[in-house]
Design a protein around this motif. Structure first.
Motif, mmCIF file in Angstrom:
data_model
loop_
_atom_site.group_PDB
_atom_site.id
_atom_site.type_symbol
_atom_site.label_atom_id
_atom_site.label_comp_id
_atom_site.label_asym_id
_atom_site.label_seq_id
_atom_site.Cartn_x
_atom_site.Cartn_y
_atom_site.Cartn_z
ATOM 1 N N VAL A 207 5.019 38.511 39.412
ATOM 2 C CA VAL A 207 5.514 39.256 38.243
ATOM 3 C C VAL A 207 4.725 40.546 38.069
ATOM 4 N N ARG A 210 5.876 43.121 40.511
ATOM 5 C CA ARG A 210 7.207 43.632 40.169
ATOM 6 C C ARG A 210 7.114 44.732 39.108
ATOM 7 N N HIS A 211 6.150 44.618 38.212
ATOM 8 C CA HIS A 211 6.002 45.595 37.125
ATOM 9 C C HIS A 211 4.950 46.655 37.420
ATOM 10 N N VAL A 218 0.256 40.824 32.442
ATOM 11 C CA VAL A 218 1.411 39.916 32.463
ATOM 12 C C VAL A 218 1.150 38.698 31.584
ATOM 13 N N TRP A 222 3.217 37.744 28.285
ATOM 14 C CA TRP A 222 3.891 36.439 28.181
ATOM 15 C C TRP A 222 3.532 35.754 26.865
ATOM 16 N N LEU A 251 8.542 41.947 29.594
ATOM 17 C CA LEU A 251 8.991 40.957 30.561
ATOM 18 C C LEU A 251 10.466 40.629 30.343
ATOM 19 N N ASP A 255 11.215 37.008 34.562
ATOM 20 C CA ASP A 255 9.751 36.981 34.518
ATOM 21 C C ASP A 255 9.263 35.779 33.709
ATOM 22 N N THR A 258 9.796 32.574 35.581
ATOM 23 C CA THR A 258 8.823 32.403 36.664
ATOM 24 C C THR A 258 7.509 31.862 36.114
#
Length: 277
Positions: A207, A210-211, A218, A222, A251, A255, A258
């Protein structure tokens, strides 16, 4: 980038707690601790968390005094240690904590653990008196399981505003979060980066990649998506800034899925006197 994020960009809970704060556990070098607090506040943080057991309330107070931020803008929390949870000890040592911090009120005062001298009626009656006197704005508990929380709510004459527990993607605490939500009690996550374990997990790395951000960002994003307050410890300016920039991370559903699918469990704080032992 972080200096472009205004303090009011940080969301708050319905109880008024800023959802990203600075934790100070094990930040026990006085000069470094004071500088961390000052730097965080001037970066935009408005939530600082400490405890009697950390031995750094003086340094936290110094950082607060040195920052170019008004006291009234800061959500300041500390915790009463398990040896001080008798009725008279709560009232006396809470005032001692305020003296060390250099403040005349606290935004949150926690029962650090339901252990040691903790007695629900005796301990929480002292907390309620401090609340009624205006010395504390909110009563909190820490490391309480659902049954401990229910008892505290039943016996305390002041509202229980928060339960501070270890919580991160490797210890999501779903049942406890549900209990807190049912009582309108904020969940505050300490060790929200699992003491560095989040940097070694494939799902979080995926994740983050990806960002184009860190695994720490992350994890904090979250938690925010789950409505959880996070108080990561950070000492250096780079880490303070990296955590603050998590406020910019958004997110998506994939995301979240995951991260929610992580089945590894890691509890980093597990003393013998913990209520789950």
């Amino acid at each position: 980038m972080a200096d472009q994020i205004a303090p009011d960009f940080c969301p708050t809970t319905s109880n008024g707690t800023p959802m990203l704060g600075l934790g100070t556990w094990e930040n026990d070098d006085p000069e470094q601790c004071a500088e961390s607090v000052r730097n965080a506040l001037e970066r935009g943080y408005r939530h600082i968390d400490t405890a009697q057991a950390y031995g750094n309330e003086d340094a936290v107070g110094e950082g607060l005094a040195n920052a170019d931020v008004d006291r009234e803008e800061v959500f300041l929390a500390t915790k009463i240690w398990i040896d001080n949870l008798g009725y008279e000890d709560v009232k006396e040592t809470a005032r001692e904590s305020m003296d060390r911090l250099g403040v005349d009120y606290l935004d949150m005062l926690y029962v650090h653990w339901p252990a040691g001298e903790y007695d629900p009626e005796e301990t929480l009656s002292a907390f309620a008196e401090l609340y009624d006197e205006g010395l504390i704005e909110n009563v909190g508990v820490s490391n309480f399981m659902a049954e401990d929380l229910e008892t505290a709510i039943d016996v305390c004459d002041a509202p229980i505003a928060a339960n501070q527990v270890e919580l991160h993607p490797l210890l999501p605490q779903e049942d406890l979060r549900e209990a807190c939500e049912s009582y309108d009690v904020d969940v505050v996550a300490y060790s929200p980066l699992a003491r560095g374990q989040v940097f070694n997990h494939d799902g979080l790395e995926e994740v983050a990649s990806r960002h184009g951000v860190s695994e720490a960002q992350v994890s904090l994003a979250w938690l925010r998506e789950k409505g959880i307050v996070a108080i990561p410890k950070a000492t250096g300016e780079d880490h303070i800034e990296d955590n603050w920039e998590s406020l910019l991370v958004e997110l998506d559903r994939s995301d979240i899925d995951t991260i929610d699918a992580i089945d590894e469990v890691s509890r980093e704080v597990d003393p013998d006197f913990a209520p789950w032992n």
